[in-house]
Design an enzyme around this catalytic site. Structure first.
Site, mmCIF file in Angstrom:
data_model
loop_
_atom_site.group_PDB
_atom_site.id
_atom_site.type_symbol
_atom_site.label_atom_id
_atom_site.label_comp_id
_atom_site.label_asym_id
_atom_site.label_seq_id
_atom_site.Cartn_x
_atom_site.Cartn_y
_atom_site.Cartn_z
ATOM 1 N N SER A 204 0.913 -1.281 0.028
ATOM 2 C CA SER A 204 -0.247 -0.002 -0.239
ATOM 3 C C SER A 204 0.927 1.388 0.012
ATOM 4 C CB SER A 204 -1.070 0.275 0.896
ATOM 5 O OG SER A 204 -2.015 1.261 1.126
ATOM 6 N N ASP B 104 -1.985 6.328 -3.424
ATOM 7 C CA ASP B 104 -1.157 5.600 -2.985
ATOM 8 C C ASP B 104 -0.358 4.834 -3.325
ATOM 9 O OD1 ASP B 104 -3.164 4.090 -2.344
ATOM 10 O OD2 ASP B 104 -2.456 2.979 -0.698
ATOM 11 N N ASP C 88 -5.841 2.613 -3.006
ATOM 12 C CA ASP C 88 -6.774 2.216 -3.048
ATOM 13 C C ASP C 88 -7.014 4.152 -2.162
ATOM 14 O OD1 ASP C 88 -5.363 2.456 -0.975
ATOM 15 O OD2 ASP C 88 -5.780 0.056 -0.013
ATOM 16 N N ASP D 195 -1.284 1.168 -4.287
ATOM 17 C CA ASP D 195 -1.849 0.732 -4.611
ATOM 18 C C ASP D 195 -3.272 1.007 -4.812
ATOM 19 O OD1 ASP D 195 -2.855 0.604 -1.612
ATOM 20 O OD2 ASP D 195 -3.925 -1.044 -2.203
#
Length: 437
Positions: A100, A236, A240, A238
């Site tokens: 992440s 960020d 999400d 990833d």
């Protein structure tokens, strides 16, 4: 890696606490958990851009194949894309290889159910139990197979058509954090008519989240001004989560982001029960402000899985964290940075940014205290409880103190919220107490 799972999957420094032996053991545990509901299973695997992903990906699919589970590798796509694609294509599970917002030396795994949801506490506990009893696992005789698939366009088409988005005449700046959104986000905005300018939009995993992205918003702040954009978004690793930047270069607060999204959904008749879900750490000024618009706020623990569970339990449609994780429950079942960016651009087009003046935010003093594992263990055992309670008792005007261990980093987070002029002093005293553990 005590407890295995944190607030969002499994995470650690690759080659240390997150090594290939651990990944093998965890993957076999996940496979055994999946096979409890029958054979003929297929798992969709995806990654962000980290250098270690190829090794981990091979370890994951080869161990699942050994158990007779078929796998498909979707390559580099955002975590929310995987959530959507698992459900849309009837996979039995999804595994996202990502850490992440952490930098490149970290990696991890996020587990996704066939319905596209994050694993909840009970499911994680089942996997952990199998992990702890690993010696009882037997390798299957049947070999599963692995294939490589390109499903990104399917996700892109879905979110482009989630609403009547049209961004002709809008200039959008994007910081893709050298992560999973590096090609998807610019392409989606361009397809919708926006003029797009980008930074940190490479697939260089050595640079993921390094001085860029949602944890370093100074990058998008400067870039928005330099390219004269109407709005900027910082993802960020990833994708999400997302942070929003005004054309002035000022970063929109997480509470302001939640506030505007809620007003927009309510006005469109799409905010179920006129209620939202947010963690207990979100500024309490948000509750007071939304209440004026007849929107109620429910609080849960920190982590997307708690928001997800509450949305499911009460059939609600919107949940959010003040760090840019926004769940548009009627569109995707997880927090989705790119979908949020699309909606916020439309919210800007329709003049909602003027409504920020109606948001009241309480003062906060925050600290992120880096700690050693021994200090974190002392904190978790309650050694600081008495001191924090004494500080709370000193505050007489409804203020609150929140001190919690991060579930994704070696940090203890401190929030002192209220009206007192010495909030910073109290936060510093707690910070020093943590450092002295």
């Amino acid at each position: 890696m005590k407890g295995i799972f944190g607030t969002d999957g499994v995470r650690g420094i690759y080659g240390e606490d997150l090594n290939l032996d651990f990944i093998k053991k965890l993957t076999k545990s996940v496979g055994a958990y999946l096979l409890k509901s029958g054979n003929n299973k297929k798992v969709l695997i995806a990654t962000d851009t980290r250098i270690s992903n190829k090794q981990i990906e091979k370890e994951v699919y080869s161990n699942l194949n050994t158990l007779g589970i078929d796998t498909a590798c979707a390559g580099i796509i955002p975590t929310p894309a995987l959530h959507y694609l698992v459900k849309a294509n009837h996979f039995d599970m999804g595994i996202m290889i990502t850490a992440s917002h952490n930098t490149g030396e970290y990696n991890g795994l996020k587990l996704i159910t066939k319905e596209g949801y994050k694993f909840n506490d009970l499911q994680e506990e089942e996997v952990t139990k199998i992990f702890d009893q690993q010696s009882n696992l037997k390798t299957g005789v049947i070999q599963g197979k692995n294939e490589f698939v390109n499903l990104s366009k399917q996700y892109e088409e879905y979110i482009k058509n989630a609403d009547d988005f049209s961004f002709n005449g809008i200039k959008v700046a994007l910081d893709c954090a050298n992560g999973a959104s590096f090609s998807v986000a610019p392409r989606v905005f361009a397809d919708l008519g926006a003029e797009v300018c980008c930074i940190n939009n490479s697939d260089n995993g050595n640079l993921i989240n390094k001085d860029c992205g949602s944890t370093h918003t100074e990058a998008i702040s400067s870039f928005v001004k330099s390219c004269n954009a109407d709005i900027g978004f910082s993802f960020d690793g990833d994708a999400d989560r997302v942070n929003v930047c005004f054309s002035s270069g000022k970063i929109m607060s997480g509470e302001a982001l939640i506030f505007l999204c809620c007003l927009y959904l309510k006005d469109k008749g799409k905010l179920k029960a006129n209620q939202i879900i947010t963690p207990y750490v979100t500024n309490c000024g948000l509750d007071k402000s939304l209440n004026k618009f007849s929107i109620d706020v429910q609080r849960v623990g920190v982590g997307g899985k708690f928001i997800q569970q509450k949305l499911l339990d009460e059939n609600l449609s919107f949940g959010a964290e003040d760090n840019g994780h926004i769940v548009w429950g009627d569109y995707n079942v997880c927090s989705d940075g790119l979908l949020t960016a699309l909606f916020v651009t439309k919210i800007m087009q329709q003049g909602y940014f003027d409504k920020i003046k109606d948001l009241e935010i309480f003062k906060q003093a925050k600290r992120n205290v880096k700690v050693q594992s021994s200090q974190k263990e002392k904190f978790l055992s309650g050694e600081l409880n008495g001191f924090v309670e004494s500080k709370q008792n000193e505050m007489k005007n409804g203020e609150r103190i929140i001190v919690r261990a991060s579930g994704t980093e070696p940090l203890i987070r401190v929030i002192v919220e209220g009206f007192e002029s010495d909030l910073e002093k109290i936060a510093s005293e707690i910070e020093n107490a943590i450092k002295n553990l």
